[in-house]
Write a protein that holds these residues in place. Structure first.
Motif, PDB file in Angstrom:
ATOM      1  N   SER A  13       0.281   8.585  -2.311  1.00 29.25           N
ATOM      2  CA  SER A  13      -0.814   7.938  -1.587  1.00 29.25           C
ATOM      3  C   SER A  13      -0.310   7.210  -0.348  1.00 29.25           C
ATOM      4  CB  SER A  13      -1.560   6.962  -2.506  1.00 29.25           C
ATOM      5  OG  SER A  13      -0.771   5.808  -2.785  1.00 29.25           O
ATOM      6  N   LEU A  14       0.955   6.787  -0.366  1.00 32.53           N
ATOM      7  CA  LEU A  14       1.530   6.115   0.797  1.00 32.53           C
ATOM      8  C   LEU A  14       1.837   7.087   1.928  1.00 32.53           C
ATOM      9  CD1 LEU A  14       3.969   3.533  -0.856  1.00 32.53           C
ATOM     10  CD2 LEU A  14       1.634   3.183  -0.022  1.00 32.53           C
ATOM     11  N   GLU A  15       1.767   8.374   1.645  1.00 34.88           N
ATOM     12  CA  GLU A  15       2.004   9.394   2.669  1.00 34.88           C
ATOM     13  C   GLU A  15       0.700  10.052   3.107  1.00 34.88           C
ATOM     14  OE1 GLU A  15       4.906   9.375   3.755  1.00 34.88           O
ATOM     15  OE2 GLU A  15       5.968   8.398   2.103  1.00 34.88           O
ATOM     16  N   ALA A  16      -0.428   9.462   2.741  1.00 34.98           N
ATOM     17  CA  ALA A  16      -1.735  10.063   3.029  1.00 34.98           C
ATOM     18  C   ALA A  16      -2.192   9.717   4.436  1.00 34.98           C
ATOM     19  CB  ALA A  16      -2.761   9.612   1.992  1.00 34.98           C
TER      20      ALA A  16
ATOM     21  N   ILE B 206       3.447  -3.915   6.509  1.00 36.19           N
ATOM     22  CA  ILE B 206       2.516  -3.456   5.480  1.00 36.19           C
ATOM     23  C   ILE B 206       3.193  -2.468   4.542  1.00 36.19           C
ATOM     24  CG2 ILE B 206       0.399  -2.146   5.070  1.00 36.19           C
ATOM     25  CD1 ILE B 206      -0.720  -3.284   7.640  1.00 36.19           C
ATOM     26  N   ARG B 207       3.949  -1.536   5.113  1.00 35.98           N
ATOM     27  CA  ARG B 207       4.614  -0.524   4.279  1.00 35.98           C
ATOM     28  C   ARG B 207       5.666  -1.167   3.375  1.00 35.98           C
ATOM     29  NH1 ARG B 207       4.731   5.082   4.269  1.00 35.98           N
ATOM     30  NH2 ARG B 207       6.042   5.733   2.527  1.00 35.98           N
ATOM     31  N   MET B 208       6.359  -2.169   3.862  1.00 36.87           N
ATOM     32  CA  MET B 208       7.365  -2.849   3.051  1.00 36.87           C
ATOM     33  C   MET B 208       6.728  -3.537   1.848  1.00 36.87           C
ATOM     34  SD  MET B 208       9.826  -4.437   6.033  1.00 36.87           S
ATOM     35  CE  MET B 208      10.800  -5.365   4.864  1.00 36.87           C
TER      36      MET B 208
ATOM     37  N   GLU C  94       5.709  -0.828  -0.662  1.00 34.27           N
ATOM     38  CA  GLU C  94       6.874  -0.311  -1.374  1.00 34.27           C
ATOM     39  C   GLU C  94       7.342  -1.294  -2.440  1.00 34.27           C
ATOM     40  OE1 GLU C  94       8.466   2.517  -1.230  1.00 34.27           O
ATOM     41  OE2 GLU C  94       7.592   3.492   0.538  1.00 34.27           O
ATOM     42  N   ARG C  95       7.289  -2.580  -2.129  1.00 35.01           N
ATOM     43  CA  ARG C  95       7.701  -3.593  -3.088  1.00 35.01           C
ATOM     44  C   ARG C  95       6.766  -3.587  -4.307  1.00 35.01           C
ATOM     45  NH1 ARG C  95      10.689  -8.260  -2.701  1.00 35.01           N
ATOM     46  NH2 ARG C  95      11.877  -7.017  -1.194  1.00 35.01           N
ATOM     47  N   LEU C  96       5.461  -3.501  -4.060  1.00 40.11           N
ATOM     48  CA  LEU C  96       4.498  -3.433  -5.162  1.00 40.11           C
ATOM     49  C   LEU C  96       4.722  -2.186  -6.016  1.00 40.11           C
ATOM     50  CD1 LEU C  96       1.197  -4.514  -3.349  1.00 40.11           C
ATOM     51  CD2 LEU C  96       2.473  -5.834  -5.036  1.00 40.11           C
ATOM     52  N   LEU C  97       5.010  -1.076  -5.354  1.00 36.60           N
ATOM     53  CA  LEU C  97       5.235   0.167  -6.077  1.00 36.60           C
ATOM     54  C   LEU C  97       6.463   0.072  -6.959  1.00 36.60           C
ATOM     55  CD1 LEU C  97       4.340   3.082  -6.533  1.00 36.60           C
ATOM     56  CD2 LEU C  97       5.737   3.743  -4.561  1.00 36.60           C
ATOM     57  N   ASN C  98       7.522  -0.530  -6.444  1.00 36.17           N
ATOM     58  CA  ASN C  98       8.749  -0.663  -7.223  1.00 36.17           C
ATOM     59  C   ASN C  98       8.598  -1.643  -8.385  1.00 36.17           C
ATOM     60  OD1 ASN C  98      10.107   1.135  -5.545  1.00 36.17           O
ATOM     61  ND2 ASN C  98      10.780  -0.478  -4.144  1.00 36.17           N
ATOM     62  N   LEU C  99       7.788  -2.687  -8.199  1.00 36.63           N
ATOM     63  CA  LEU C  99       7.632  -3.709  -9.230  1.00 36.63           C
ATOM     64  C   LEU C  99       6.650  -3.289 -10.327  1.00 36.63           C
ATOM     65  CD1 LEU C  99       7.549  -7.012  -7.137  1.00 36.63           C
ATOM     66  CD2 LEU C  99       9.367  -6.226  -8.645  1.00 36.63           C
TER      67      LEU C  99
ATOM     68  N   THR D 163       0.431   0.764  -6.198  1.00 36.63           N
ATOM     69  CA  THR D 163       0.350   0.045  -4.936  1.00 36.63           C
ATOM     70  C   THR D 163      -1.042   0.195  -4.357  1.00 36.63           C
ATOM     71  OG1 THR D 163       1.457  -0.297  -2.802  1.00 36.63           O
ATOM     72  CG2 THR D 163       1.096   1.985  -3.500  1.00 36.63           C
ATOM     73  N   ILE D 164      -1.300  -0.476  -3.246  1.00 36.06           N
ATOM     74  CA  ILE D 164      -2.621  -0.451  -2.614  1.00 36.06           C
ATOM     75  C   ILE D 164      -2.455   0.005  -1.166  1.00 36.06           C
ATOM     76  CG2 ILE D 164      -4.671  -1.782  -2.023  1.00 36.06           C
ATOM     77  CD1 ILE D 164      -3.864  -3.788  -4.175  1.00 36.06           C
ATOM     78  N   PRO D 165      -2.812   1.250  -0.853  1.00 39.90           N
ATOM     79  CA  PRO D 165      -2.737   1.698   0.544  1.00 39.90           C
ATOM     80  C   PRO D 165      -3.673   0.880   1.420  1.00 39.90           C
ATOM     81  CG  PRO D 165      -2.990   3.567  -0.959  1.00 39.90           C
ATOM     82  CD  PRO D 165      -3.247   2.324  -1.763  1.00 39.90           C
TER      83      PRO D 165
END
Length: 335
Positions: A179-182, A233-235, A238-243, A247-249
């Motif tokens: 979703s982060l690549e959408a 925003i991307r950082m 990415e942090r939310l995704l790793n934790l 994540t929320i696009p």
């Protein structure tokens, strides 16, 4: 390969919504799932605050949600067919317009694992084409009951239970990472490391079915102006995704924020909002892939067998793209 669809999208729907008295209906229809979530959340919080009796009711409902086992078995199948035929979904189909394309016959006597690509922001194509009958899934694939997983429980136990009953599931394989690549006019799939769905299919003797959506990534725009990982925003994402594994696009659509955005001439909508942009959505369902080997019940498939089936699946996705791409289609990229 034969191709069958529910009909050519209505080109006239591209006419200005502002010239039609029903443009508000399109906006409300596309916002209806979000309205349901917001209304449900608001009602629950209100019940907590009104008085002791409504608070007890809200707490009892929360406990019921925790102990209810129906999601483990695919939800309330008795009401699913009726909900999938609601007229509002046909309105949403016309808004894009959306089209479901069948390329091969699928036998109704076996379970399938449909893999949907790409994720996009909200996977609108998966929800509309497989979660409802607006584009004719029940006519194109009679006898196949598919559960769209991801919005609720999507663990291995739930998937295995549904498949063991002979029913099918749809998984958005790329998940939150994809979703982060959408970004609009891209088709970047996160798939090289995604082998869990392949192993699941082998364990349950289910058939894999690739599904490719043309236009999914164009339904929303991103707040970030590029695909660079260096933006603030991307950082955070990415942090939310790793934790948390999700994540929320940061995205926007049109049509639902009249007090904070100006009206776009000729579109009948506002510049920012949660309604998807009007863009053709063509979802192509490929042929089922025969499992490369039968795995005895209770045993785990070998890594070699999983890799072989995974490679065959990716090759089927490439063929699906080559057969249905247009000059305007972005290049297909696996990562």
């Amino acid at each position: 390969v034969s191709t069958q669809s529910t009909g050519t999208p209505d080109v006239g729907m591209w006419a200005s919504l502002e010239d039609r008295p029903s443009w508000q209906l399109f906006m409300l229809a596309c916002m209806s799932p979000i309205f349901q979530i917001l209304a449900g959340t608001t009602l629950f919080l209100s019940l907590l605050l009104i008085n002791m009796y409504t608070r007890m009711f809200a707490m009892a409902y929360a406990v019921w949600l925790l102990v209810d086992s129906s999601p483990d078995h695919g939800g309330w199948n008795s009401i699913l067919p009726y909900a999938r035929r609601f007229g509002v979904w046909r309105t949403v189909k016309k808004y894009f317009p959306a089209e479901l394309v069948k390329t091969a016959h699928l036998q109704p006597d076996r379970p399938y694992v449909f893999g949907y690509h790409p994720h996009g922001i909200i996977s609108c194509g998966a929800l509309l084409n497989f979660g409802t009958y607006a584009t004719g899934f029940d006519r194109l694939f009679p006898g196949i009951l598919v559960h769209v997983l991801g919005g609720g429980r999507c663990d291995k136990k739930t998937c295995s239970t549904i498949l063991s009953k002979g029913e099918s599931i749809l998984l958005v394989v790329g998940g939150a990472r994809e979703s982060l690549e959408a970004y609009p006019d891209t088709l970047l799939l996160t798939i090289h490391s995604r082998k869990g769905f392949v192993k699941l299919a082998l364990e349950q003797n289910a058939w894999l079915v690739p599904v490719l959506s043309f236009g999914e990534n164009n339904l929303f725009h991103r707040m970030e102006r590029s695909t660079s990982n260096s933006s603030t925003i991307r950082m955070i994402q990415e942090r939310l995704l790793n934790l948390f594994g999700c994540t929320i696009p940061a995205f926007f659509g049109v049509g639902s924020m009249p007090f904070v955005a100006s009206k776009v001439p000729g579109t009948g909508s506002f510049a920012y909002g949660l309604v998807p942009f009007r863009h053709p959505l063509k979802v192509v369902v490929g042929d089922a892939l025969d499992p490369p080997g039968k795995v005895p019940k209770g045993e785990n498939p070998s890594a070699e067998l999983v890799d072989k089936y995974h490679e065959a699946y990716m090759e089927a996705l490439r063929e699906l793209y080559d057969q249905h791409k247009t000059p305007e289609s972005p290049p297909l990229v696996f990562q």
